[in-house]
Design a protein around this motif. Sequence first.
Motif, mmCIF file in Angstrom:
data_model
loop_
_atom_site.group_PDB
_atom_site.id
_atom_site.type_symbol
_atom_site.label_atom_id
_atom_site.label_comp_id
_atom_site.label_asym_id
_atom_site.label_seq_id
_atom_site.Cartn_x
_atom_site.Cartn_y
_atom_site.Cartn_z
ATOM 1 N N UNK A 151 0.767 -1.012 -0.412
ATOM 2 C CA UNK A 151 0.099 -0.370 0.036
ATOM 3 C C UNK A 151 1.074 1.335 -0.113
ATOM 4 N N UNK A 152 2.055 1.501 0.335
ATOM 5 C CA UNK A 152 3.213 2.875 0.428
ATOM 6 C C UNK A 152 3.466 2.889 -0.045
ATOM 7 N N UNK A 153 4.138 1.658 -1.301
ATOM 8 C CA UNK A 153 4.565 2.178 -2.522
ATOM 9 C C UNK A 153 2.972 2.047 -3.112
ATOM 10 N N UNK A 154 2.372 2.257 -3.355
ATOM 11 C CA UNK A 154 1.331 2.130 -4.561
ATOM 12 C C UNK A 154 0.941 3.606 -4.050
ATOM 13 N N UNK A 155 0.248 4.355 -2.671
ATOM 14 C CA UNK A 155 0.695 5.782 -2.162
ATOM 15 C C UNK A 155 1.950 6.281 -3.089
ATOM 16 N N UNK A 156 2.861 6.249 -2.953
ATOM 17 C CA UNK A 156 3.913 6.957 -3.303
ATOM 18 C C UNK A 156 3.717 6.789 -5.258
ATOM 19 N N UNK A 157 3.667 6.140 -5.420
ATOM 20 C CA UNK A 157 3.811 5.686 -7.415
ATOM 21 C C UNK A 157 2.036 7.036 -7.739
#
Length: 242
Positions: A151-157
């Motif tokens: 989820x953290x990576x998706x929010x960043x991307x």
Amino acid sequence: MENECKIVGDLLPLYLENMLSEETMEFVKQHLKSCKQCSDEFEQMKVGVKNHTIEENEGKKDVQALMTVKKKLRKKTMKTISITGACLIAVAILLHTFPIYRLAMLSAYSDFYTNAQVMKALSIGSSSDRKEAQDVLQMAHKAFQDVHHTRAQNEKDYGLLSRYATSIDDYPEENLDFSEYSLQLWSAHFDGDKGSLWVYYSSETLNQKGDVVCGSWEVPSFWEVKKNENGKWVVTNIYEHP
């Protein structure tokens, strides 16, 4: 005389059509002057030919009249088809440009979306606005397809569009495989460095067994967008019925 009458009788049809030689024509003519029986037969023949000609002409007139009627009907039919086709095309163009039928689709969420938001769904927007929306849509496509990150990576991307990605930490035991989805741009409206999009989507994520893990179907969604400091459009708000 009787033998001569027989000969003349055989020649009468040709005599009537003026198809004999001059000598034979004169022979028949003189015979008719002196023979009442042959003369009467010739007169009856002329009446029959005349009646046949009249009937033939009347038949031709009837056929010609029928052909005229058919021609007029054909023209009228083609005109009607052309007008109907033009009307259907005009209606199709009108509904494409101003899809008022979406009112019925959004009526179920009348307490969730504002009137201003709903009105923007009733016009697809200009071609330049729809072209401007493509960068946002490309990012959304990437988010929908992503089932392999946290989820953290998706929010960043993807920013707010990360809600359409499936995070592996939400389904740690599912062995997520891929996402099947459809994403349709309803409308796009831009004004300066701000804008809005209406989209309509369905999405489901499957695991490696082919089972559906999660999904959303036939969802209308209103996105507000704004240009960031790099001049790129980013989604700043998403209005979507829960």
